[in-house]
Design a protein around this motif. Sequence first.
Motif, PDB file in Angstrom:
ATOM      1  N   ARG B  69       0.859  -1.193   0.000  1.00  0.00           N
ATOM      2  CA  ARG B  69       0.000   0.000   0.000  1.00  0.00           C
ATOM      3  C   ARG B  69       0.889   1.234   0.000  1.00  0.00           C
ATOM      4  O   ARG B  69       1.840   1.310   0.772  1.00  0.00           O
ATOM      5  CB  ARG B  69      -0.906   0.012   1.236  1.00  0.00           C
ATOM      6  CG  ARG B  69      -2.145  -0.848   1.097  1.00  0.00           C
ATOM      7  CD  ARG B  69      -3.149  -0.512   2.208  1.00  0.00           C
ATOM      8  NE  ARG B  69      -2.543  -0.655   3.538  1.00  0.00           N
ATOM      9  CZ  ARG B  69      -2.495  -1.823   4.195  1.00  0.00           C
ATOM     10  NH1 ARG B  69      -3.000  -2.904   3.661  1.00  0.00           N
ATOM     11  NH2 ARG B  69      -1.942  -1.880   5.381  1.00  0.00           N
ATOM     12  N   PRO B  70       0.579   2.213  -0.882  1.00  0.00           N
ATOM     13  CA  PRO B  70       1.392   3.436  -0.908  1.00  0.00           C
ATOM     14  C   PRO B  70       1.286   4.184   0.425  1.00  0.00           C
ATOM     15  O   PRO B  70       0.191   4.280   0.989  1.00  0.00           O
ATOM     16  CB  PRO B  70       0.757   4.276  -2.028  1.00  0.00           C
ATOM     17  CG  PRO B  70      -0.160   3.363  -2.757  1.00  0.00           C
ATOM     18  CD  PRO B  70      -0.521   2.250  -1.853  1.00  0.00           C
ATOM     19  N   VAL B  71       2.412   4.648   0.917  1.00  0.00           N
ATOM     20  CA  VAL B  71       2.414   5.421   2.164  1.00  0.00           C
ATOM     21  C   VAL B  71       3.154   6.735   1.939  1.00  0.00           C
ATOM     22  O   VAL B  71       4.057   6.821   1.122  1.00  0.00           O
ATOM     23  CB  VAL B  71       3.093   4.654   3.324  1.00  0.00           C
ATOM     24  CG1 VAL B  71       2.204   3.560   3.836  1.00  0.00           C
ATOM     25  CG2 VAL B  71       4.447   4.111   2.899  1.00  0.00           C
ATOM     26  N   ARG B  72       2.722   7.766   2.663  1.00  0.00           N
ATOM     27  CA  ARG B  72       3.449   9.046   2.666  1.00  0.00           C
ATOM     28  C   ARG B  72       3.634   9.446   4.106  1.00  0.00           C
ATOM     29  O   ARG B  72       2.697   9.897   4.747  1.00  0.00           O
ATOM     30  CB  ARG B  72       2.644  10.118   1.907  1.00  0.00           C
ATOM     31  CG  ARG B  72       3.023  10.256   0.449  1.00  0.00           C
ATOM     32  CD  ARG B  72       2.523  11.579  -0.115  1.00  0.00           C
ATOM     33  NE  ARG B  72       3.608  12.536  -0.263  1.00  0.00           N
ATOM     34  CZ  ARG B  72       4.492  12.493  -1.243  1.00  0.00           C
ATOM     35  NH1 ARG B  72       4.451  11.538  -2.150  1.00  0.00           N
ATOM     36  NH2 ARG B  72       5.451  13.387  -1.334  1.00  0.00           N
ATOM     37  N   PHE B  73       4.846   9.252   4.602  1.00  0.00           N
ATOM     38  CA  PHE B  73       5.090   9.598   6.007  1.00  0.00           C
ATOM     39  C   PHE B  73       5.383  11.083   6.127  1.00  0.00           C
ATOM     40  O   PHE B  73       6.257  11.608   5.454  1.00  0.00           O
ATOM     41  CB  PHE B  73       6.284   8.809   6.554  1.00  0.00           C
ATOM     42  CG  PHE B  73       6.085   7.321   6.492  1.00  0.00           C
ATOM     43  CD1 PHE B  73       4.921   6.743   6.975  1.00  0.00           C
ATOM     44  CD2 PHE B  73       7.074   6.499   5.967  1.00  0.00           C
ATOM     45  CE1 PHE B  73       4.738   5.373   6.922  1.00  0.00           C
ATOM     46  CE2 PHE B  73       6.895   5.136   5.913  1.00  0.00           C
ATOM     47  CZ  PHE B  73       5.731   4.567   6.384  1.00  0.00           C
ATOM     48  N   ALA B  74       4.634  11.758   7.012  1.00  0.00           N
ATOM     49  CA  ALA B  74       4.856  13.196   7.199  1.00  0.00           C
ATOM     50  C   ALA B  74       6.017  13.459   8.153  1.00  0.00           C
ATOM     51  O   ALA B  74       6.594  14.532   8.158  1.00  0.00           O
ATOM     52  CB  ALA B  74       3.579  13.849   7.721  1.00  0.00           C
ATOM     53  N   SER B  75       6.348  12.465   8.975  1.00  0.00           N
ATOM     54  CA  SER B  75       7.430  12.652   9.936  1.00  0.00           C
ATOM     55  C   SER B  75       7.931  11.272  10.362  1.00  0.00           C
ATOM     56  O   SER B  75       7.276  10.268  10.121  1.00  0.00           O
ATOM     57  CB  SER B  75       6.918  13.408  11.163  1.00  0.00           C
ATOM     58  OG  SER B  75       6.106  12.541  11.930  1.00  0.00           O
ATOM     59  N   PRO B  76       9.100  11.216  11.000  1.00  0.00           N
ATOM     60  CA  PRO B  76       9.608   9.921  11.475  1.00  0.00           C
ATOM     61  C   PRO B  76       8.607   9.232  12.393  1.00  0.00           C
ATOM     62  O   PRO B  76       8.525   8.012  12.422  1.00  0.00           O
ATOM     63  CB  PRO B  76      10.875  10.311  12.241  1.00  0.00           C
ATOM     64  CG  PRO B  76      11.312  11.594  11.656  1.00  0.00           C
ATOM     65  CD  PRO B  76      10.060  12.305  11.252  1.00  0.00           C
ATOM     66  N   ARG B  77       7.832  10.024  13.138  1.00  0.00           N
ATOM     67  CA  ARG B  77       6.879   9.422  14.062  1.00  0.00           C
ATOM     68  C   ARG B  77       5.795   8.634  13.313  1.00  0.00           C
ATOM     69  O   ARG B  77       5.404   7.541  13.733  1.00  0.00           O
ATOM     70  CB  ARG B  77       6.254  10.515  14.924  1.00  0.00           C
ATOM     71  CG  ARG B  77       5.413   9.956  16.047  1.00  0.00           C
ATOM     72  CD  ARG B  77       5.168  10.976  17.104  1.00  0.00           C
ATOM     73  NE  ARG B  77       6.406  11.393  17.760  1.00  0.00           N
ATOM     74  CZ  ARG B  77       6.459  12.280  18.734  1.00  0.00           C
ATOM     75  NH1 ARG B  77       5.360  12.830  19.167  1.00  0.00           N
ATOM     76  NH2 ARG B  77       7.602  12.597  19.283  1.00  0.00           N
ATOM     77  N   HIS B  78       5.355   9.205  12.173  1.00  0.00           N
ATOM     78  CA  HIS B  78       4.369   8.476  11.373  1.00  0.00           C
ATOM     79  C   HIS B  78       4.943   7.144  10.898  1.00  0.00           C
ATOM     80  O   HIS B  78       4.273   6.116  10.927  1.00  0.00           O
ATOM     81  CB  HIS B  78       3.961   9.300  10.150  1.00  0.00           C
ATOM     82  CG  HIS B  78       3.034  10.424  10.472  1.00  0.00           C
ATOM     83  ND1 HIS B  78       3.490  11.661  10.851  1.00  0.00           N
ATOM     84  CD2 HIS B  78       1.691  10.495  10.488  1.00  0.00           C
ATOM     85  CE1 HIS B  78       2.454  12.449  11.078  1.00  0.00           C
ATOM     86  NE2 HIS B  78       1.350  11.771  10.867  1.00  0.00           N
ATOM     87  N   ALA B  79       6.182   7.181  10.431  1.00  0.00           N
ATOM     88  CA  ALA B  79       6.815   5.961   9.949  1.00  0.00           C
ATOM     89  C   ALA B  79       6.932   4.942  11.072  1.00  0.00           C
ATOM     90  O   ALA B  79       6.694   3.754  10.888  1.00  0.00           O
ATOM     91  CB  ALA B  79       8.190   6.291   9.374  1.00  0.00           C
ATOM     92  N   GLN B  80       7.302   5.434  12.267  1.00  0.00           N
ATOM     93  CA  GLN B  80       7.409   4.527  13.413  1.00  0.00           C
ATOM     94  C   GLN B  80       6.080   3.867  13.713  1.00  0.00           C
ATOM     95  O   GLN B  80       6.001   2.669  13.959  1.00  0.00           O
ATOM     96  CB  GLN B  80       7.881   5.295  14.650  1.00  0.00           C
ATOM     97  CG  GLN B  80       9.362   5.637  14.622  1.00  0.00           C
ATOM     98  CD  GLN B  80       9.790   6.418  15.850  1.00  0.00           C
ATOM     99  OE1 GLN B  80       9.028   6.554  16.804  1.00  0.00           O
ATOM    100  NE2 GLN B  80      10.998   6.928  15.802  1.00  0.00           N
ATOM    101  N   ARG B  81       5.004   4.657  13.695  1.00  0.00           N
ATOM    102  CA  ARG B  81       3.687   4.088  13.984  1.00  0.00           C
ATOM    103  C   ARG B  81       3.296   3.047  12.954  1.00  0.00           C
ATOM    104  O   ARG B  81       2.614   2.084  13.269  1.00  0.00           O
ATOM    105  CB  ARG B  81       2.629   5.198  14.020  1.00  0.00           C
ATOM    106  CG  ARG B  81       2.548   5.808  15.381  1.00  0.00           C
ATOM    107  CD  ARG B  81       1.281   6.619  15.539  1.00  0.00           C
ATOM    108  NE  ARG B  81       1.585   7.745  16.396  1.00  0.00           N
ATOM    109  CZ  ARG B  81       1.409   9.009  16.070  1.00  0.00           C
ATOM    110  NH1 ARG B  81       0.887   9.314  14.896  1.00  0.00           N
ATOM    111  NH2 ARG B  81       1.723   9.956  16.895  1.00  0.00           N
TER     112      ARG B  81
END
Lengths: 331, 500
Positions: B69-81
């Motif tokens: 699924r395409p993802v767009r992380f706005a910050s490292p925290r989003h990626a961590q979650r």
Amino acid sequence: MDRMRGTELRSAGAGLAILVVLVTAFALFEPRFLNPINVRNIFRIAAITVLATYGQAFVLLSGKIDLSMGSLAGFVSVIAGMSLKRFGIAPSFAIALATGVAIGVATGTLVFLFRLPAFIITFGMLTSLTGFANLLTRSAPIELIGVKGFDQVGSGYIGPVPIPVVIAVVAFLLLRTLLARTAFGRTIVALGYNERVARLAGRKTVATGIATYGIAGFLVAAAALIMSSRVYSAQPNLAPELPFEAIAAAAIGGVSLRGGKGNLLQATVGALIVTTLINGLNLLNVSTYLQMMTRGAIILLAVVVNNVREIGLVPLLDIRTPRWTRPRRTT
Amino acid sequence: MTDSHLLLETRGVSKAFPGVVALTNVGFSLRRGEVHFLLGENGAGKSTLINIISGVVAPDEGEVLLEERPVRFASPRHAQRAGVRTIHQEFSLIPNLSVAENITIERPPRSFGPFVHPRRTRTRAAEILDELGVRIDTRRLVRDLRASEKQIVDIARALSEDAKVLVMDEPTSTLSANEIETLFAIIRRIKDGGIGVIYISHRLEELGAIGDRVTVLRDGTIQGTFDIDDDLDRATVVELMVGKHVADHYPKEPAAIGDQALAATGISRLPAFSDVSLSIRRGEIVGVTGVVGSGMEPLAYVLAGVAPPDSGDITVAGAPAKIESVAGAIAHGIGLIPGDRREMGLIIDLPVPHNITLASLDTLGRAGWIVPRTERSIFRDYVDRLSISVPGEATPTRNLSGGNQQKVVIAKWLARNVSILVCVEPTRGIDVGARVEIYRIFNRMTAEGKSVVLVSTDYSEVLGMSDRIYVVRNGRIAAEYDGAAVDRETVLHAVFGSTN
């Protein structure tokens, strides 16, 4: 030499503009402000603030801060008073100035050799020197009315010019040359901008930093002698506000609190602004508490404006950005 | 693309920073339960790729897919979650909290309201450590742990939440052989749990020990992705990583080699390097090379007096020299071009002349006075001789291009008239034109009987410019070569310790 004067003048431009506005405003609202006696008085008091501000500016340029100036002034005043009772003026002055240098060097050693935070060290110095000075005199002033010639330092004239002003002008010329025209001065500035680069270029950063506090101590001692002379007495609590006035003056003039950036013309203009402001508010009968509020607000404003000029508003707003991607400070 | 094992993928990812293209059209994939090596030199784009995957920066073009699924992380925290976790070389732990508190810091077990439940905190942490097969007292404070234990705690913390992708940036760089074995055992357990591991390392020998696949990056593009098995040709991987460079970029002119200028006998500075002996003669360019973390950079700093050696002897021009400070090294005629130009080499806010004279302030007049005319003529002289492109005398050094900034650093030492110049990565991040000019400056120095120590991970540069080459591996001199006679493969083998 011309080039240097040009950049210096430009760097102090904002401060000069503030000074002009301030003088014009006070002159309009309070006719006594431009009275020659008051003007001479402003200059005489400004000379004291100028000396302390030069000391603070040197320390700020090296990237540190000195909160202990007020208590050092009180301590030096007491030492001077005690020796004036026994020795003549010249030996007593030498002792007083040497005391200022010695305490400055001690502070500088703690800060630069032992790498302790300047804020805490000078804060500790502030408390202990005030205590020591009060202990020596049992908190009472030492009357110096009987000491012949001592009043001249603060109240005398050379021609039409008050002696404190002469001292301040001489200090300006000497220190400005020291800062811009010697390896020592260059090292202070390099140290303030980036200590590591200075050390990797073989500069003696520790010795230079210690000497910077020594110079500040000397200047504060000189200011303390002038102040004591003006009140004919040595006082342990001579000028508790001194470090804050000096920091405010430096910041308002445009000397960076981050180290490296600034010059003595900026420091001079800043000191004139602070003195003029206090004098004008006094003439306008503004209450002490309102004055304190005004001065505090001006310090905060000056620091914020300086900071925005140096690194922009972005870091203040963008607290989420990771440290390593934040924009570096720009000139 | 119906690979059910596919965990993470980047499609056509590009990223440019002002003046440099960091990544071009990168297609990278990570499967469940694999350890995927990411190889590349400094500046190849590894960090940028990792930063995109972990949400630190957004790609200019292309997309990142997590579990298809395409993802767009706005910050490292989003990626961590979302389950993308990164273990940095500097651990993100809080020293004054316990192991248990650090591991559970993202979602501490609560008793009621805001209050943390201490016993459940410890049992939860112990469970996670148990899954990793390690035993660390969860009540100990993190600041009391060894570096290897801190790393394990950092990994445990990353796994405390639902992790899918684990990025490890040079995890073995500070570990001993035993500790590396422990770490590998942990990694094997992690991948058996279905987590995909992206593993960045400069050590090729780790490839066979733990890796499943390897992707090579150079100049922001993927050079290839390979299965790690017996058929993998290590030499090809190395060649893809460092690339072939055109020889005429290196205008080496041999100079007359004279007497010994600087020699070190059995010097050590632990833990970086030990028992290193080398010598540099007048008129020589001596290359010192190795992988990042091999100890060659600390070696350069010791030679330049930044830090004293723990043991061993240094002689300058044949006479024993105690070099224990930068000032001491300068007195012996040794100058240093440090690896980080903007933080260590220059005061970027000061004008160019002030930087050029910073190391020679005492020579600008009598008794520490600065004669402006002398300073100005030194400035003009070096701007001329090194063709430094600078708008004016008052221009802050930060406004110069990287190449011109580096020339200012070199001018600083030429103005001090040093006879030995220790250079760490002197052409890093500098365009080809300026690089060649810097090499020519080295040529001129050696023609005058001066010496250059060229400490660099740019193997082509070291091969192209050196009279002699020392290879440093794991903190020791692994080999010494005649720069004119040795071939590229031999040096690379020594650098990476790879043998086919």
